[in-house]
Design a protein around this motif. Structure first.
Motif, mmCIF file in Angstrom:
data_model
loop_
_atom_site.group_PDB
_atom_site.id
_atom_site.type_symbol
_atom_site.label_atom_id
_atom_site.label_comp_id
_atom_site.label_asym_id
_atom_site.label_seq_id
_atom_site.Cartn_x
_atom_site.Cartn_y
_atom_site.Cartn_z
ATOM 1 N N HIS B 126 19.253 11.432 -13.592
ATOM 2 C CA HIS B 126 18.653 11.857 -14.857
ATOM 3 C C HIS B 126 19.347 11.174 -16.036
ATOM 4 O O HIS B 126 18.701 10.681 -16.962
ATOM 5 C CB HIS B 126 18.751 13.381 -14.988
ATOM 6 N N LYS B 127 20.681 11.123 -15.967
ATOM 7 C CA LYS B 127 21.424 10.488 -17.062
ATOM 8 C C LYS B 127 21.140 8.983 -17.105
ATOM 9 O O LYS B 127 21.143 8.368 -18.151
ATOM 10 C CB LYS B 127 22.927 10.752 -16.906
ATOM 11 N N MET B 128 20.900 8.392 -15.954
ATOM 12 C CA MET B 128 20.580 6.966 -15.942
ATOM 13 C C MET B 128 19.248 6.728 -16.651
ATOM 14 O O MET B 128 19.120 5.807 -17.466
ATOM 15 C CB MET B 128 20.519 6.441 -14.511
ATOM 16 N N LYS B 129 18.263 7.578 -16.366
ATOM 17 C CA LYS B 129 16.977 7.440 -17.055
ATOM 18 C C LYS B 129 17.154 7.622 -18.554
ATOM 19 O O LYS B 129 16.420 7.044 -19.343
ATOM 20 C CB LYS B 129 15.987 8.478 -16.520
ATOM 21 N N ALA B 130 18.123 8.431 -18.934
ATOM 22 C CA ALA B 130 18.339 8.699 -20.351
ATOM 23 C C ALA B 130 19.138 7.597 -21.042
ATOM 24 O O ALA B 130 18.826 7.198 -22.157
ATOM 25 C CB ALA B 130 19.072 10.034 -20.508
#
Lengths: 409, 289
Positions: B126-130
């Motif tokens: 999720h943090k990578m997508k962000a």
């Protein structure tokens, strides 16, 4: 001399930051796999950054212009303020949105505007941005448009075709507050606009004779209330929210602690924003929406109608209703488990799933990620009864923070 | 004892092939040692370490089946950087043959551990997508598609897992996401994943300046909550975020900015305000336009 794009971006983001919402969740799922274009929304929103105020930055949240003919005392953009006035062109907003999106800074756009000339003129400009993004650029990211209360139904209709979410700010929890601090706004018209929008959303959700549903504001509508401007207590605020959720089926009511603004109005003293109060309101709002609490249950624990600032509203309710505890975690129904301080929907689901296979002990709860310190006084489990812990007079002290010296600023 | 050697780049297939063979041969978890090629334990023995050949199936062992939920769990857990993930998954697989409802027993130690790894992988993805930040490559002029490159440092082996998300979102542009745990790329035709570690490129993009302007101005200095920011945007991600080096000054200057707002006396309204209000009065309809 005309300001550069960067200078105007600075002013028009300053102008937009008092709107609390930056959500990009709750809309339909879509992507560009087939269209070969740009953009997607996949269920939960994404916060692409956090500012040092702890707030999520998910959308490019800007005003088209901060010129405004209204004079709302709490607003940085009110006509009587001396902030610098600038505007973007429609094309500039489109360009910024797409370029920001391509670099993965944002999920999409939250566009609002000061009221210029007339409501319809302003709304037309907002709709034009959304239309160009969707139809000229095939943009499939998130779009949230602020709705101007008195704009014509045809414009709202068109806005709803492009936007994932529309919002109209109710601004203050009471009509008297709005009359006092936002004299050009009319609470009855704001509510009428919300009602119209609800009817349109409901109508679009009805399948046609071909079984197709019209795409119309899939993320629903939201609103914002400013906390700490008028004298409304929390019971009044939450009752107002409950009406908004019930009558207009809003997806979200945002609470925004009134916070110092540059060139503030004489009518409103600049104080430290009541952030803890805002936090408690969100917690209470959550209890109302996801935990099956009625607003009165939450707000009647204190005579002044305000939430306890020291402890969270669920714990406050539990302490005021000790006779309902302990709850047997191996037998109690979901509704009652949700009322145990320290258990959320996720841990309740885990308990329900785990206890179908064996009776649970405290250690099992610990492994499910539940904070034993919080739940222990309120539950019974295999091998654990809290005796008459809930009768303890010091129970509140177990949870309330130690007294602190008041800060002078 | 059998030693199974895996690449461990976050793809389930290689683990699944080995695990299926072991299960069909009736080899219990305690007789298997799982190792990652080039991993922490593998390095010590360098090239000389070799995996055991996979055993032939035991005709007495019934065909293995697993619940769908296990495969979903395994697809996430396999991306974790914990070297014990292979063994944990095999233990679960083994136990599932007898305990069909194992995954619902959420307080079971193995299930708890697997759920913990899964959560950590989900969060990192999720943090990578962000937090991936694309920078435009300027050598693409005249090309039909715009080209972007990002550098990211994930905690787990999630580059393959997140590639589909970026493809569905950034379909009309060419992009490359390079990381120390492999590179994914999309050219409009093919989505690729290369597990080889990449090195950090030196990139500039003029749009970062506008983004930094936005970041600085959307911040409200009267609501400083540094802890809340850091729990959602941990410092380990900061070095690749173009906006992050603004943070210390924004924090340091916040209190003075609030004091200044409070200290300044209310100013006299601008002329256009008086004209507007006079017009309201003349119209006799307070506020209507």
């Amino acid at each position: 001399m005309k300001k550069t794009l960067k200078e105007r971006l600075a002013i028009l983001s300053d102008a937009a930051k008092y709107d609390a919402s930056c959500a990009s969740s709750g809309t339909e799922r879509r992507d560009s796999g087939r269209s070969g274009g740009l953009g997607s929304t996949e269920g939960s929103g994404i916060c692409h950054a956090y500012a040092p105020d702890g707030r999520c930055i998910s959308l490019l949240k800007i005003l088209l212009t901060n010129f405004c003919i209204y004079d709302c005392a709490y607003c940085i953009n009110r006509s009587s303020s001396n902030v610098e006035r600038v505007r973007f062109s429609v094309e500039e907003v489109v360009w910024l949105t797409l370029e920001f999106y391509r670099r993965n800074y944002i999920e999409g756009l939250f566009l609002s505007s000061g009221i210029i000339r007339s409501s319809d003129h302003t709304m037309e400009e907002l709709v034009r941005v959304a239309r160009i993004l969707r139809t000229d650029h095939g943009f499939r990211g998130y779009i949230h448009l602020k709705t101007i209360p008195d704009a014509s139904p045809a414009l709202i209709e068109e806005a709803g075709l492009y936007a994932d979410r529309l919002s109209i700010n109710i601004e203050l929890p009471t009509d008297a507050g709005i009359d006092n601090f936002a004299p050009q706004k009319h609470p009855t018209r704001i509510r009428a606009a919300m009602g119209d929008l609800r009817l349109k959303i409901d109508a679009a959700a009805e399948p046609s004779f071909r079984g197709r549903r019209k795409r119309f504001v899939p993320g629903g509508q939201s609103t914002q209330m400013i906390v700490g401007v008028d004298g409304a207590n929390d019971a009044t605020i939450l009752a107002s929210s409950a009406r908004l959720y019930g009558n207009y089926r809003l997806r979200r009511v945002y609470y925004s602690a009134f916070s110092p603004i540059p060139d503030a109005s004489r009518a409103l003293p600049l104080i430290k924003p009541p952030l803890l109060r805002e936090h408690r309101l969100y917690q209470a709002d959550w209890l109302y929406r996801f935990y099956g609490f009625a607003v009165e249950e939450i707000t009647r624990t204190r005579p002044d109608g305000n939430l306890d600032l020291e402890i969270d509203p669920k714990l406050a309710w539990a302490l005021a209703n000790r006779e309902r505890f302990p709850i047997d975690i191996n037998r109690a129904e979901r509704e009652m488990l949700l009322r145990v301080p320290g258990l959320g929907p996720r841990s309740v689901n885990a308990i329900l799933s785990a206890r179908a296979h064996k009776a649970l002990r405290l250690e099992d709860l610990g492994r499910l990620g539940v904070s034993l310190r919080k739940v222990r006084p309120f539950i019974a489990a295999l091998g654990w009864t809290p005796l008459r812990l809930v009768d303890r007079s010091d129970l509140r002290d177990l949870f309330a923070p130690k007294p602190e010296q008041l800060s002078l600023f | 004892m059998l030693t199974i050697l895996l690449d461990g780049h976050g793809e389930l297939a290689e683990w699944r092939a080995a695990a299926r063979a072991l299960l069909l041969a009736g080899i219990p978890p305690e007789r298997v040692e799982w190792r990652q090629r080039g991993g922490a334990t593998g390095d010590l023995f360098g090239g000389q370490m070799e995996g055991s050949p996979l055993p032939p199936p035991d005709p007495q062992t019934p065909a293995a089946t697993v619940p769908r939920a296990f495969l979903e769990l395994a697809e996430a857990v396999i991306c974790h950087n914990d070297p014990r993930r292979f063994a944990l998954l095999y233990r679960l697989l083994w136990r599932l043959q007898g305990e069909r409802a194992l995954l619902e027993m959420r307080a079971d130690a193995d299930v708890v551990q697997a759920n913990r790894l899964e959560k950590s992988v989900r969060r990192d993805a999720h943090k990578m997508k962000a937090f991936v930040r694309f920078k435009e490559l300027s050598d693409g002029e005249g090309q039909p598609r715009r080209r972007f490159l990002a550098w990211f440092e994930p905690e787990h082996f999630i580059v393959g897992r997140t590639a589909g998300f970026f493809q569905r979102r950034f379909t009309d542009m060419d992009w490359i996401i390079a990381t120390p745990k492999g590179t994914s790329s999309w050219d409009g035709q093919h989505l690729r994943f290369d597990p080889a570690p990449a090195t950090k490129p030196d990139l500039r993009d003029a749009a970062d300046d506008l983004w930094r302007t936005y970041y600085a101005h959307i911040f409200n200095p009267a609501r400083l909550k540094v802890q809340a920011m850091q729990s959602e945007m941990p410092k380990k991600y900061w070095k690749n975020l173009p906006e992050a080096d603004l943070i210390p000054d924004l924090i340091a200057g916040a209190e003075a900015r609030v004091r200044e707002m409070a200290a300044r006396a209310a100013s006299d309204p601008p002329a256009f305000h008086h004209r507007l209000r006079a017009r309201d009065k003349a119209a006799g309809r307070e506020g209507e336009t």
